[in-house]
Design an enzyme around this catalytic site. Structure first.
Site, short mmCIF file in Angstrom:
data_model
loop_
_atom_site.label_atom_id
_atom_site.label_comp_id
_atom_site.label_asym_id
_atom_site.label_seq_id
_atom_site.Cartn_x
_atom_site.Cartn_y
_atom_site.Cartn_z
N THR A 143 -45.59 -7.83 -3.73
CA THR A 143 -46.44 -7.49 -4.88
C THR A 143 -46.59 -8.66 -5.85
O THR A 143 -45.61 -9.36 -6.14
CB THR A 143 -45.84 -6.27 -5.62
N PRO A 145 -48.97 -9.97 -9.62
CA PRO A 145 -49.71 -9.40 -10.76
C PRO A 145 -51.12 -8.93 -10.35
O PRO A 145 -51.61 -7.93 -10.86
CB PRO A 145 -49.76 -10.55 -11.76
N GLY A 148 -51.30 -5.38 -5.54
CA GLY A 148 -50.30 -4.32 -5.32
C GLY A 148 -50.69 -3.57 -4.07
O GLY A 148 -50.31 -3.93 -2.95
N SER A 149 -51.51 -2.52 -4.24
CA SER A 149 -51.97 -1.75 -3.08
C SER A 149 -52.73 -2.63 -2.11
O SER A 149 -52.57 -2.52 -0.89
CB SER A 149 -52.90 -0.63 -3.55
N GLU A 385 -43.89 1.09 -1.80
CA GLU A 385 -44.23 1.09 -0.35
C GLU A 385 -45.61 1.70 -0.09
O GLU A 385 -45.80 2.32 0.95
CB GLU A 385 -43.18 1.87 0.44
N GLN A 389 -52.17 7.65 -2.82
CA GLN A 389 -53.60 7.49 -2.48
C GLN A 389 -53.77 6.59 -1.26
O GLN A 389 -54.58 6.87 -0.38
CB GLN A 389 -54.38 6.85 -3.65
C1 LIG Z 1 -39.59 0.77 -8.87
C2 LIG Z 1 -40.48 -0.14 -8.05
C3 LIG Z 1 -39.93 -0.93 -7.05
C4 LIG Z 1 -40.73 -1.80 -6.29
N1 LIG Z 1 -40.15 -2.62 -5.36
C5 LIG Z 1 -40.92 -3.56 -4.76
C6 LIG Z 1 -40.33 -4.55 -3.90
O1 LIG Z 1 -39.11 -4.55 -3.66
N2 LIG Z 1 -41.13 -5.51 -3.36
C7 LIG Z 1 -42.48 -5.55 -3.58
O2 LIG Z 1 -43.15 -6.42 -3.05
N3 LIG Z 1 -43.08 -4.62 -4.39
C8 LIG Z 1 -42.34 -3.65 -4.98
N4 LIG Z 1 -42.92 -2.73 -5.85
C9 LIG Z 1 -44.36 -2.81 -6.10
C10 LIG Z 1 -45.13 -1.67 -5.45
O3 LIG Z 1 -45.16 -1.86 -4.04
C11 LIG Z 1 -46.54 -1.64 -6.06
O4 LIG Z 1 -46.39 -1.23 -7.41
C12 LIG Z 1 -47.47 -0.71 -5.32
O5 LIG Z 1 -47.83 -1.27 -4.10
C13 LIG Z 1 -48.75 -0.39 -6.13
O6 LIG Z 1 -49.34 -1.53 -6.59
P1 LIG Z 1 -49.79 -1.67 -8.11
O7 LIG Z 1 -48.67 -1.19 -8.96
O8 LIG Z 1 -50.30 -3.05 -8.33
O9 LIG Z 1 -50.97 -0.63 -8.29
P2 LIG Z 1 -52.50 -0.85 -7.94
O10 LIG Z 1 -52.66 -1.36 -6.58
O11 LIG Z 1 -53.13 -1.65 -9.05
O12 LIG Z 1 -53.04 0.64 -8.01
C14 LIG Z 1 -53.27 1.32 -9.25
C15 LIG Z 1 -53.71 2.75 -8.90
O13 LIG Z 1 -54.95 2.71 -8.16
C16 LIG Z 1 -54.81 3.39 -6.93
N5 LIG Z 1 -55.54 2.66 -5.89
C17 LIG Z 1 -55.50 1.33 -5.66
N6 LIG Z 1 -56.32 1.02 -4.61
C18 LIG Z 1 -56.86 2.19 -4.20
C19 LIG Z 1 -57.77 2.54 -3.17
N7 LIG Z 1 -58.27 1.62 -2.36
N8 LIG Z 1 -58.11 3.84 -3.00
C20 LIG Z 1 -57.62 4.80 -3.83
N9 LIG Z 1 -56.75 4.53 -4.85
C21 LIG Z 1 -56.37 3.25 -5.02
C22 LIG Z 1 -53.31 3.37 -6.62
O14 LIG Z 1 -52.96 4.46 -5.81
C23 LIG Z 1 -52.72 3.49 -8.02
O15 LIG Z 1 -52.67 4.82 -8.41
C24 LIG Z 1 -42.13 -1.85 -6.56
C25 LIG Z 1 -42.69 -1.03 -7.56
C26 LIG Z 1 -41.88 -0.19 -8.31
C27 LIG Z 1 -42.52 0.67 -9.37
#
Ligand SMILES: Cc1cc2nc3c(=O)[nH]c(=O)nc-3n(C[C@H](O)[C@H](O)[C@H](O)COP(=O)(O)OP(=O)(O)OC[C@H]3O[C@@H](n4cnc5c(N)ncnc54)[C@H](O)[C@@H]3O)c2cc1C
Length: 405
Positions: A143, A145, A148-149, A385, A389
């Site tokens: 992940t 800035p 994420g997804s 993970e 969604q």
């Molecule tokens: C406690 C914790 C531990 C973590 N540990 C790790 C780790 O060890 N290593 C690591 O690499 N990461 C880690 N993460 C990061 C985590 O994998 C990401 O937060 C996650 O993948 C979501 O990315 P984002 O927060 O950037 O949300 P975004 O991708 O910005 O999404 C924001 C919202 O939009 C929705 N969304 C996004 N795209 C779509 C789509 N195409 N269709 C429908 N809805 C969508 C998402 O479901 C979400 O509700 C951790 C996060 C947390 C909170």
């Protein structure tokens, strides 16, 4: 596309003697140490320090140390690692999910090394976990800035310079990233190449140019640290590119990352079930005590009905986890099953903690009842993970065969 109408596997429900023994050990550790430590970390609002004696104690018991890089399934018949993993993950999270993630071991860093690493790399990076002296950790950093997804959007750059790869970029929310001996870092050799350009590097602690920027201030799961990492012209030996260059033909890097998730999603889902079970236990215990002396009123019956609903959902969620893990153990594709477990279990775990809050009412909102802690802890289970969604999109893609759903 898989034929939905053709059953390919059943699940065997028996738990083998070694898993039963480990479950008993986790139950004891959970009751004596994990839950109290999780509460302490939450109240202090600080992760458990890496030198806490608890970690040495679990290390001495073999937790985080066993069998990394060894062939699975040789002495015990078929592979059992995934099924054992989900059963133990659920039990650990029942006691405290934050403490469970903080335990020593390679953590989320293990699957990419197992999937992509050469035998030499497996030996080299897993060998620290044989150290009898002190606990060690590994970590996984995908992940960023801005990614994420949409993992395809990662911007951490890797450029080759002689015998080194030079990494530049930022990672966020890396679990145990500040204490890890090494971190599996995903980077791109060229963002224009999209998924084709993804590479996985093992970056060892102390590598010049690699630093921990901060520890994130989380709403729950405080017991383990989530680190923001920075790579500034960080020179990583070419030998630390997982699998070597030839391993990355035909988007193998991206596929490796996705396969890692197929291995870990059922575990995360099982952890959500653990939290759900803890919340349901607390609510049931409350109802048993509060309503013992009363004639069954309509409110009592309504609450009981909700608890029974929850119990059924927890059982369904658990079986989804077991099925995904069973397929992984049988080395069959489990992408849909892993996503189904991951989409379903955190959602019902949120429902379970919410129900427990409702049942305990004002008491549920107090720290002593623990329910409010689980309520805060559980939200992240839907995020990590791959969010709910995203899992639903994966399932829809598998169901319809359409790439863009
Ligand atoms: C406690 C914790 C531990 C973590 N540990 C790790 C780790 O060890 N290593 C690591 O690499 N990461 C880690 N993460 C990061 C985590 O994998 C990401 O937060 C996650 O993948 C979501 O990315 P984002 O927060 O950037 O949300 P975004 O991708 O910005 O999404 C924001 C919202 O939009 C929705 N969304 C996004 N795209 C779509 C789509 N195409 N269709 C429908 N809805 C969508 C998402 O479901 C979400 O509700 C951790 C996060 C947390 C909170």
């Amino acid at each position: 596309m898989p034929d939905r109408n053709r059953l390919t596997a059943m699940v065997h429900f028996e738990i083998d003697p070694e898993t039963t023994r480990l479950l008993e050990m986790v139950r004891w550790l959970g009751r004596e140490y994990m839950r109290p430590l999780g509460i302490e970390a939450d109240r202090k609002h600080q992760p458990i320090p890496a030198d806490h004696p608890f970690y040495k104690q679990v290390w001495d018991l073999g937790i985080g140390r066993r069998g990394w890089g060894e062939e699975q399934g040789s002495s015990e018949g078929p592979h059992r690692a995934a099924r054992r993993g989900v059963v133990l993950a659920e039990e650990m999270a029942y006691w405290d999910r934050g403490v469970a993630v903080s335990l020593p071991g390679p953590g989320l860093g293990a699957p990419p090394i197992l999937l992509l690493g050469t035998p030499e790399q497996k030996q080299r990076f897993f060998s620290v976990f044989n150290d009898p002296e002190r606990p060690h950790w590994g970590a996984f950093a995908m992940t960023e800035p801005g990614a994420g997804s949409d993992v395809a959007a990662i911007r951490t750059r890797a450029r080759r310079e002689g015998d080194y790869w030079v990494l530049t970029g930022e990672k966020m929310f890396c679990s145990n990233g500040a204490r890890a001996d090494w971190v599996v870092v995903w980077a791109t050799i060229d963002p224009a190449l999209g998924r084709e350009g993804h590479r996985a590097f093992v970056v060892e602690r102390g590598t010049p140019g690699f630093r921990v920027e901060r520890i994130e201030d989380k709403m729950g799961l405080v017991a383990y640290e989530s680190a923001a990492l920075v790579f500034e012209d960080c020179r990583v030996p070419a030998a630390n590119l997982l699998g070597g260059e030839e391993a990355y033909r035909e988007r193998a890097g991206f596929k490796g990352a996705m396969q890692s998730f197929n291995a870990t999603r059922p575990m995360v889902a099982a952890m959500a079930i653990g939290i759900a079970r803890a919340a349901l236990d607390r609510a049931t215990e409350f109802v048993r005590t509060a309503y013992r002396q009363m004639a069954p009123t309509a409110r009592y019956r309504r609450i009981l009905d909700k608890l029974l609903w929850m119990e059924r959902k927890i059982a369904c969620g658990r079986w989804l986890c077991w099925r995904a893990a069973y397929l992984a153990d049988m080395q069959q594709p489990n992408i849909t099953e892993a996503s189904m477990a991951k989409a379903y279990c955190p959602q019902i775990a949120q429902e379970a903690t919410s129900l427990a809050m409702e049942v305990l009412s004002d008491l549920g909102a107090t720290k002593d009842a623990l329910v409010e802690k689980w309520f805060r802890d559980v939200k992240a289970m839907d995020i990590v993970e791959g969010t709910g969604q995203i899992q639903r999109r994966i399932i829809a893609r598998q169901l319809t065969g359409l790439a863009e759903v």
